[in-house]
Structure formats: C-alpha cells, structure tokens
Design a protein around this motif. Sequence first.
Motif, PDB file in Angstrom:
ATOM      1  N   LEU A   1       0.814  -1.212   0.000  1.00  0.00           N
ATOM      2  CA  LEU A   1       0.000   0.000   0.000  1.00  0.00           C
ATOM      3  C   LEU A   1       0.852   1.269   0.000  1.00  0.00           C
ATOM      4  N   LEU A   2       1.841   1.365   0.876  1.00  0.00           N
ATOM      5  CA  LEU A   2       2.635   2.594   0.971  1.00  0.00           C
ATOM      6  C   LEU A   2       3.413   2.887  -0.323  1.00  0.00           C
ATOM      7  N   PRO A   3       4.128   1.917  -0.907  1.00  0.00           N
ATOM      8  CA  PRO A   3       4.804   2.222  -2.176  1.00  0.00           C
ATOM      9  C   PRO A   3       3.831   2.613  -3.291  1.00  0.00           C
ATOM     10  N   LEU A   4       2.679   1.972  -3.320  1.00  0.00           N
ATOM     11  CA  LEU A   4       1.672   2.309  -4.333  1.00  0.00           C
ATOM     12  C   LEU A   4       1.145   3.720  -4.108  1.00  0.00           C
ATOM     13  N   LEU A   5       0.845   4.056  -2.873  1.00  0.00           N
ATOM     14  CA  LEU A   5       0.382   5.415  -2.558  1.00  0.00           C
ATOM     15  C   LEU A   5       1.444   6.454  -2.888  1.00  0.00           C
ATOM     16  N   MET A   6       2.699   6.145  -2.584  1.00  0.00           N
ATOM     17  CA  MET A   6       3.775   7.089  -2.899  1.00  0.00           C
ATOM     18  C   MET A   6       3.857   7.348  -4.398  1.00  0.00           C
ATOM     19  N   PHE A   7       3.707   6.305  -5.190  1.00  0.00           N
ATOM     20  CA  PHE A   7       3.736   6.450  -6.640  1.00  0.00           C
ATOM     21  C   PHE A   7       2.572   7.326  -7.116  1.00  0.00           C
ATOM     22  N   ILE A   8       1.378   7.013  -6.631  1.00  0.00           N
ATOM     23  CA  ILE A   8       0.185   7.752  -7.062  1.00  0.00           C
ATOM     24  C   ILE A   8       0.246   9.204  -6.619  1.00  0.00           C
TER      25      ILE A   8
ATOM     26  N   ASP B   1     -10.248   5.774   8.457  1.00  0.00           N
ATOM     27  CA  ASP B   1      -9.162   6.273   9.302  1.00  0.00           C
ATOM     28  C   ASP B   1      -7.842   5.607   8.913  1.00  0.00           C
ATOM     29  N   PHE B   2      -7.892   4.317   8.654  1.00  0.00           N
ATOM     30  CA  PHE B   2      -6.694   3.582   8.231  1.00  0.00           C
ATOM     31  C   PHE B   2      -6.144   4.142   6.924  1.00  0.00           C
ATOM     32  N   LEU B   3      -7.028   4.378   5.961  1.00  0.00           N
ATOM     33  CA  LEU B   3      -6.583   4.883   4.658  1.00  0.00           C
ATOM     34  C   LEU B   3      -6.040   6.300   4.761  1.00  0.00           C
ATOM     35  N   LEU B   4      -6.671   7.130   5.577  1.00  0.00           N
ATOM     36  CA  LEU B   4      -6.167   8.490   5.768  1.00  0.00           C
ATOM     37  C   LEU B   4      -4.814   8.472   6.471  1.00  0.00           C
TER      38      LEU B   4
ATOM     39  N   SER C   1       1.084   9.003   6.180  1.00  0.00           N
ATOM     40  CA  SER C   1       2.417   8.379   6.222  1.00  0.00           C
ATOM     41  C   SER C   1       3.142   8.568   4.899  1.00  0.00           C
ATOM     42  N   CYS C   2       2.414   8.392   3.826  1.00  0.00           N
ATOM     43  CA  CYS C   2       2.977   8.580   2.492  1.00  0.00           C
ATOM     44  C   CYS C   2       3.458  10.021   2.312  1.00  0.00           C
TER      45      CYS C   2
END
Length: 68
Positions: free
Chosen positions: A4-11, A41-44, A49-50
């Motif tokens: 999730l974190l690497p994908l969010l960072m890319f997006i 809350d988890f997604l936010l 974090s990203c």
Amino acid sequence: MDDLLPLLMFIVSRAKIQHLGAEIHLIRDLMDPTNQGGMLDFLLTALESCYEHIQRIRLHPKESSHSS
C-alpha cells in the motif's frame, strides 16, 4: 497491505497535488469521529504516512538514496 505505501507514494507523487498537507489536515478535521479506527481512518493514516515520507525524501534526498 505491505504494497500500500509504495503504491500510494507512486500515485501521490504523480498526482502533484499542490497543498496535500493542507488537504490531509482538512479531511482529518472534517472526518466523522465515529470513523476513528475504521477503514477510512486507516486509509487516511496511510496517506499521511505517504505524505510524510515524501516530504522527508524531498528534504534529505541523499540520505534516502543511501538507505535503499
């Protein structure tokens, strides 16, 4: 979930949102307290974090390249 974190960072880095920190704070301030601890809350928190990680990379680009 580990991806999730690497994908969010890319997006997030591709989206080039001008004031992402302010947007995150606004969402957090307007978020219904009953969602605390839930999926939203988890997604936010993952987005926060990203954002923090991207800010750290921008501030210290040489340090982050050595840790990889």
